[in-house]
Design a protein around this motif. Sequence first.
Motif, mmCIF file in Angstrom:
data_model
loop_
_atom_site.group_PDB
_atom_site.id
_atom_site.type_symbol
_atom_site.label_atom_id
_atom_site.label_comp_id
_atom_site.label_asym_id
_atom_site.label_seq_id
_atom_site.Cartn_x
_atom_site.Cartn_y
_atom_site.Cartn_z
ATOM 1 N N TRP A 124 56.875 31.628 -13.673
ATOM 2 C CA TRP A 124 58.160 31.112 -13.183
ATOM 3 C C TRP A 124 58.557 29.903 -14.036
ATOM 4 N N PRO A 125 59.033 30.135 -15.249
ATOM 5 C CA PRO A 125 59.287 29.035 -16.188
ATOM 6 C C PRO A 125 60.370 28.055 -15.746
ATOM 7 N N ASP A 126 61.227 28.427 -14.810
ATOM 8 C CA ASP A 126 62.285 27.518 -14.360
ATOM 9 C C ASP A 126 61.831 26.567 -13.256
ATOM 10 N N ALA A 127 60.623 26.768 -12.744
ATOM 11 C CA ALA A 127 60.102 25.892 -11.690
ATOM 12 C C ALA A 127 59.606 24.590 -12.318
ATOM 13 N N HIS A 128 59.510 23.545 -11.514
ATOM 14 C CA HIS A 128 59.080 22.234 -11.992
ATOM 15 C C HIS A 128 57.613 22.011 -11.653
ATOM 16 N N SER A 129 56.852 21.452 -12.595
ATOM 17 C CA SER A 129 55.473 21.079 -12.313
ATOM 18 C C SER A 129 55.474 19.760 -11.567
ATOM 19 N N LEU A 176 58.848 36.887 -1.314
ATOM 20 C CA LEU A 176 59.287 35.803 -0.433
ATOM 21 C C LEU A 176 60.614 35.218 -0.887
ATOM 22 N N GLY A 177 60.736 34.978 -2.195
ATOM 23 C CA GLY A 177 61.946 34.361 -2.724
ATOM 24 C C GLY A 177 61.642 33.556 -3.966
ATOM 25 N N PRO A 178 62.624 32.775 -4.447
ATOM 26 C CA PRO A 178 62.443 32.032 -5.694
ATOM 27 C C PRO A 178 61.444 30.884 -5.550
ATOM 28 N N VAL A 179 60.617 30.717 -6.569
ATOM 29 C CA VAL A 179 59.675 29.595 -6.611
ATOM 30 C C VAL A 179 60.363 28.448 -7.335
ATOM 31 N N HIS A 180 60.448 27.285 -6.676
ATOM 32 C CA HIS A 180 61.117 26.131 -7.270
ATOM 33 C C HIS A 180 60.141 25.096 -7.815
ATOM 34 N N HIS A 181 58.985 24.943 -7.183
ATOM 35 C CA HIS A 181 58.022 23.927 -7.608
ATOM 36 C C HIS A 181 56.623 24.521 -7.593
ATOM 37 N N LEU A 182 55.817 24.180 -8.598
ATOM 38 C CA LEU A 182 54.455 24.684 -8.668
ATOM 39 C C LEU A 182 53.635 23.843 -9.620
#
Length: 144
Positions: free
Chosen positions: A90-95, A75-81
Amino acid sequence: MKRSAEPAPAARQECRHDTPVQVGEDLWLVDGPVADFYRLTYPTRAVIVRLPDGGFWVWSPVPLTDALRAFVDGLGPVHHLYLAQWQRAWPDAHSDDFLRRRRARARVRQMLAWRPEKVIMAHGVWRADNGTAYLRQVFSWLGV
C-alpha cells in the motif's frame, strides 16, 4: 477469509497465525510467528483498526500473506501502517514514526485522554480492561 460478524469476547478469543480475529468493533488482531531477538523469543501481533474516515491503520504488522492481504483489502483502504513489506503493498499509506521520543509524550497523552478500556500490545499479553492504568504504567518512563 471472512469478516466475523460478532467481536470475539476480549481475552478469551485465541488468535491464530495469519487469521484475523475481531476483538472489538472496528478492531482485529492477527497473531504472527514467534520472533527470535538475541536468543529471546516473543510473539508478534498485528492490530487492524478502522479509522473514523473509514480507512484502516495497521499497527505492528505480521508477515503479509496472500490470504491476509485479501482480508485487509476486503475491509477497505489502508491509510497508515508500518513495515516495509506492507508499505510496498500500500504505497500511498503513511509510515508511523511513533517512537520518536520528541513526539512520544504528546501521543501518549493523547492515548491516555481516550481512556481506553482495551489495550493491545504487539508483543505479549493484551489487556481486555483497565487499559488507561496499564498505559500509564507502560509509558511511565516518558514521565507522562
